[in-house]
Design an enzyme around this catalytic site. Structure first.
Site, PDB file in Angstrom:
ATOM      1  N   GLY A   1       2.678   5.280  12.823  1.00 18.57           N
ATOM      2  CA  GLY A   1       3.280   4.032  13.314  1.00 18.57           C
ATOM      3  C   GLY A   1       2.660   3.598  14.636  1.00 18.57           C
TER       4      GLY A   1
ATOM      5  N   GLU B   1       9.831  16.712  13.865  1.00 15.30           N
ATOM      6  CA  GLU B   1      10.322  16.446  12.520  1.00 15.30           C
ATOM      7  C   GLU B   1       9.619  17.384  11.539  1.00 15.30           C
ATOM      8  OE1 GLU B   1       9.085  12.764  10.622  1.00 15.30           O
ATOM      9  OE2 GLU B   1      11.123  12.471   9.889  1.00 15.30           O
TER      10      GLU B   1
ATOM     11  N   THR C   1       5.942   8.669  12.872  1.00 16.94           N
ATOM     12  CA  THR C   1       5.801   8.026  14.182  1.00 16.94           C
ATOM     13  C   THR C   1       4.339   8.021  14.621  1.00 16.94           C
ATOM     14  OG1 THR C   1       8.062   8.542  14.791  1.00 16.94           O
ATOM     15  CG2 THR C   1       6.509   8.231  16.605  1.00 16.94           C
TER      16      THR C   1
ATOM     17  N   GLY D   1       6.958   5.270   7.714  1.00  9.48           N
ATOM     18  CA  GLY D   1       6.160   6.490   7.728  1.00  9.48           C
ATOM     19  C   GLY D   1       6.370   7.241   9.020  1.00  9.48           C
TER      20      GLY D   1
ATOM     21  N   LYS E   1       0.887  -1.182   0.000  1.00 10.43           N
ATOM     22  CA  LYS E   1       0.000   0.000   0.000  1.00 10.43           C
ATOM     23  C   LYS E   1       0.915   1.220   0.000  1.00 10.43           C
ATOM     24  CE  LYS E   1      -1.789   2.900   1.939  1.00 10.43           C
ATOM     25  NZ  LYS E   1      -1.534   4.317   1.584  1.00 10.43           N
TER      26      LYS E   1
ATOM     27  N   CYS F   1      14.077  10.979   6.123  1.00 12.99           N
ATOM     28  CA  CYS F   1      13.982  10.690   7.560  1.00 12.99           C
ATOM     29  C   CYS F   1      15.320  10.758   8.277  1.00 12.99           C
ATOM     30  CB  CYS F   1      13.363   9.309   7.755  1.00 12.99           C
ATOM     31  SG  CYS F   1      14.229   8.023   6.836  1.00 12.99           S
TER      32      CYS F   1
ATOM     33  N   GLU G   1       9.660   1.536  10.567  1.00 13.97           N
ATOM     34  CA  GLU G   1      10.695   2.519  10.207  1.00 13.97           C
ATOM     35  C   GLU G   1      10.028   3.879  10.245  1.00 13.97           C
ATOM     36  OE1 GLU G   1      13.657   1.637  10.055  1.00 13.97           O
ATOM     37  OE2 GLU G   1      13.673  -0.477   9.489  1.00 13.97           O
TER      38      GLU G   1
HETATM   39  P1  NAD Z   1       2.611   8.962   6.926  1.00 14.87           P
HETATM   40  O1  NAD Z   1       2.861   8.302   8.220  1.00 14.87           O
HETATM   41  O2  NAD Z   1       1.659  10.081   6.866  1.00 14.87           O
HETATM   42  O3  NAD Z   1       2.090   7.878   5.859  1.00 14.87           O
HETATM   43  C1  NAD Z   1       2.829   6.696   5.601  1.00 14.87           C
HETATM   44  C2  NAD Z   1       1.896   5.642   5.017  1.00 14.87           C
HETATM   45  O4  NAD Z   1       0.929   5.253   5.989  1.00 14.87           O
HETATM   46  C3  NAD Z   1       1.096   6.114   3.814  1.00 14.87           C
HETATM   47  O5  NAD Z   1       1.027   5.054   2.884  1.00 14.87           O
HETATM   48  C4  NAD Z   1      -0.271   6.405   4.412  1.00 14.87           C
HETATM   49  O6  NAD Z   1      -1.315   6.343   3.476  1.00 14.87           O
HETATM   50  C5  NAD Z   1      -0.384   5.291   5.421  1.00 14.87           C
HETATM   51  N1  NAD Z   1      -1.331   5.510   6.527  1.00 14.87           N
HETATM   52  C6  NAD Z   1      -1.757   6.689   7.046  1.00 14.87           C
HETATM   53  N2  NAD Z   1      -2.577   6.463   8.097  1.00 14.87           N
HETATM   54  C7  NAD Z   1      -2.663   5.118   8.243  1.00 14.87           C
HETATM   55  C8  NAD Z   1      -3.337   4.259   9.157  1.00 14.87           C
HETATM   56  N3  NAD Z   1      -4.095   4.748  10.155  1.00 14.87           N
HETATM   57  N4  NAD Z   1      -3.200   2.916   9.021  1.00 14.87           N
HETATM   58  C9  NAD Z   1      -2.415   2.398   8.047  1.00 14.87           C
HETATM   59  N5  NAD Z   1      -1.741   3.157   7.147  1.00 14.87           N
HETATM   60  C10 NAD Z   1      -1.860   4.503   7.245  1.00 14.87           C
HETATM   61  O7  NAD Z   1       4.058   9.399   6.388  1.00 14.87           O
HETATM   62  P2  NAD Z   1       4.425  10.269   5.092  1.00 14.87           P
HETATM   63  O8  NAD Z   1       3.985  11.668   5.301  1.00 14.87           O
HETATM   64  O9  NAD Z   1       4.042   9.537   3.846  1.00 14.87           O
HETATM   65  O10 NAD Z   1       6.021  10.181   5.139  1.00 14.87           O
HETATM   66  C11 NAD Z   1       6.816  10.969   5.941  1.00 14.87           C
HETATM   67  C12 NAD Z   1       7.213  10.230   7.196  1.00 14.87           C
HETATM   68  O11 NAD Z   1       7.849   8.993   6.870  1.00 14.87           O
HETATM   69  C13 NAD Z   1       8.244  11.002   8.010  1.00 14.87           C
HETATM   70  O12 NAD Z   1       7.910  10.921   9.362  1.00 14.87           O
HETATM   71  C14 NAD Z   1       9.528  10.259   7.725  1.00 14.87           C
HETATM   72  O13 NAD Z   1      10.515  10.398   8.711  1.00 14.87           O
HETATM   73  C15 NAD Z   1       9.059   8.858   7.601  1.00 14.87           C
HETATM   74  N6  NAD Z   1      10.030   8.037   6.878  1.00 14.87           N
HETATM   75  C16 NAD Z   1      10.744   7.130   7.580  1.00 14.87           C
HETATM   76  C17 NAD Z   1      11.699   6.371   6.926  1.00 14.87           C
HETATM   77  C18 NAD Z   1      12.506   5.346   7.683  1.00 14.87           C
HETATM   78  O14 NAD Z   1      13.047   4.445   7.051  1.00 14.87           O
HETATM   79  N7  NAD Z   1      12.628   5.434   8.991  1.00 14.87           N
HETATM   80  C19 NAD Z   1      11.899   6.517   5.540  1.00 14.87           C
HETATM   81  C20 NAD Z   1      11.144   7.462   4.852  1.00 14.87           C
HETATM   82  C21 NAD Z   1      10.196   8.213   5.539  1.00 14.87           C
END
Ligand code: NAD
Length: 488
Positions: free
Chosen positions: A241, A393, A238, A236, A183, A295, A258
């Site tokens: 997560g 962040e 925290t 994604g 997804k 990130c 992650e």
């Molecule tokens: P996000 O958490 O908003 O979304 C990530 C994913 O989760 C998307 O596919 C989103 O549609 C999905 N999602 C949202 N709500 C959900 C729920 N309730 N249940 C299941 N899935 C859900 O993150 P973003 O804005 O896409 O990305 C930025 C974030 O990602 C930053 O915090 C960044 O640090 C982090 N990131 C971490 C790493 C790592 O490896 N640690 C790498 C890249 C990005």
């Protein structure tokens, strides 16, 4: 590039959805294409296909799995001329990043885990003498720990490096014998949808890889809650997560998390010209690498007071030399942010910091480039550790500079956020930097470099995540250990 409506990829075929949403090019503000708005039924169909395919894929000989992954890598490379412009259009990545770090890195990951499929899954244990018990007679007992696939894995990813992120999960998961429902992020899912037919052409059996998309949280939520999903591999924020961990915890589904980061670059007072130059370049990557939507970016620079103004001046100079503009222009270093909402969020952080007393050294004004969601490389000095911009962040091209007087204070500031993903130490004395690394509550520490090593375990301490991907560690993350015991 034609603007078309894309379909989900379920059970080895395109499955169209009744409605779509538009995926917007952050540089042109125009639609790149239309992605399916998946409903619960699509999620269930994808999980059902993955479950059905699991039994036979898990038993496929590792050599055959390796060959399929190798062919996937070759096909990604062969389709780079179509994939690069698509991924560039949906992410806003610059030419350099799109052509060298988006598509080729995804292919490399499949190639790496083609080898991974051949790594040993049996950990032999020495024979152990045991006395007679109510369980069994005395004698030597032999045993092995065996890695088995986790099962059906939901791979939920963030925006920025869509197919690289996806490959980082899907390749080790498939190598280990799992099946997958991916997804991707709502903002840039089209490249991931395009991979389905390539995987099929490579010989991946139908149902082993499925992709569904959606504009909001609903599709991901339904996937996480689905009782037939054994493991959730999430990249994604925290905040999301934590929601996923709660839902997964209710039924003990496995998780790999992650999450976000707030990297500290600690510049030690012994830093010589070389170390200072490395520090400025590494911290400057927060501006020049995908506009800071990374990130692991060293977004906080912690400098001893004796060198503070020198480093701030060096960073100001670096920021002023970066060309902002259309990512398809080869000379562009800083492209747009992913969306208007993200640009506005970043601008609000900068304005808030100035209100709280930070000194704006570079950036701070919206670049006069239209269309597109641009933020200028921004440097905030005189930031205190308790300011919002030093704690949260931002995920944009914003660096905050903090001064410290003692090493203890530097460590306390570096460790003083909920995150612990990637920190950096700059020093002329590598032994001192190594020793400082042991005090940093962070999953990764770079000494005098922002360069990566592809085989290291990658993940976070504290609220930056749980578990590790990367190299063989990433392969193991998609397995369950089974102990097998026999009389010898
Ligand atoms: P996000 O958490 O908003 O979304 C990530 C994913 O989760 C998307 O596919 C989103 O549609 C999905 N999602 C949202 N709500 C959900 C729920 N309730 N249940 C299941 N899935 C859900 O993150 P973003 O804005 O896409 O990305 C930025 C974030 O990602 C930053 O915090 C960044 O640090 C982090 N990131 C971490 C790493 C790592 O490896 N640690 C790498 C890249 C990005």
């Amino acid at each position: 590039m034609s603007v078309e409506a894309h379909a989900n990829w379920i059970g080895g075929r395109h499955v169209s959805a009744p409605s779509h949403y538009s995926v917007v090019n952050p540089a042109t503000e125009e639609a790149v294409g239309y992605a399916p708005e998946s409903r619960d039924g699509d999620v269930s169909a994808a999980v059902g296909a993955a479950r059905e395919a699991y039994g036979s894929w898990a038993r496929v000989e590792p050599r055959r799995r390796a060959a399929v992954l190798e062919r996937i890598a070759d096909l990604i490379d062969a389709h780079a001329k179509d994939l690069v412009p698509l991924v560039q259009a949906e992410t806003g990545a610059t030419m350099r990043v799109a052509s060298t770090m988006q598509v080729p890195t995804a292919a490399d990951r499949f190639r790496r885990y083609a080898r991974g499929a051949l790594e040993p899954t049996v950990v032999p244990l020495g024979p152990h003498p045991v006395g007679a018990s109510a369980l069994a007679p005395a004698g030597l007992i032999g045993a092995a720990a065996v890695r088995r696939p986790a099962g059906v894995v939901a791979c939920i990813t963030s925006y920025n490096f869509p197919i690289v992120n996806l490959a980082g999960k899907v390749a080790p998961a498939l190598a280990m014998g799992n099946t997958v429902v991916a997804k991707p992020a709502p903002q840039d899912p089209l490249g991931c949808l395009e991979l389905g037919p390539l995987f099929q052409e490579a010989g991946l059996p139908d149902g082993v890889y499925n992709v569904i998309t959606g504009s909001g949280a609903a599709a991901g939520e339904a996937l996480v809650a689905h009782p037939d999903v054994d493991m959730i591999s999430f990249t994604g924020s925290t905040a999301v997560g934590k929601r996923i961990a709660e839902s997964a915890g209710r039924r003990m589904a496995r998780t790999l998390m992650e999450l976000g980061g707030k990297g500290a670059a600690v510049v030690l007072p012994d830093a010589d010209d070389r170390a200072l130059k490395s520090a400025v370049m590494a911290v400057g990557s927060t501006w020049s690498f995908h506009s800071g939507q990374i990130c692991t970016a060293p977004t906080r620079v912690l400098v001893h007071r004796s060198q503070y103004e020198q480093v701030v001046a060096g960073l100001k100079h670096y920021a002023s030399a970066l060309t902002i503009g259309d990512p398809v222009d080869n000379s562009t270093v800083v492209g747009p942010l992913i969306s208007a909402a993200q640009r506005d969020r970043v601008e609000a952080y900068v304005a808030g910091a100035v209100e709280q007393g930070a000194r704006l050294v570079a950036g701070g004004e919206r670049p006069a480039i239209k269309p597109g969601f641009y933020v200028a490389p921004t440097l905030l000095a005189d930031v205190r550790p308790d300011m919002t911009v030093a704690q949260e962040e931002i995920f944009g091209p914003v660096v905050v500079a903090l001064a410290y007087d003692t090493e203890d204070e530097a460590v306390a500031i570096a460790n003083g956020t909920p995150y612990g993903l990637y920190d950096y130490v700059f020093s002329a004395d590598s032994a001192r930097a190594w020793s400082l690394a042991s005090r940093l509550r962070s999953g990764n520490v770079g000494i005098n470099t922002a360069q990566r090593h592809p085989e290291t375990p990658f993940g976070g301490f504290k609220e930056s995540g749980v578990g590790r991907d990367g190299g063989s560690f990433g392969l193991h993350a998609y397995s369950e250990l089974q102990s097998v015991v026999w009389p010898s």
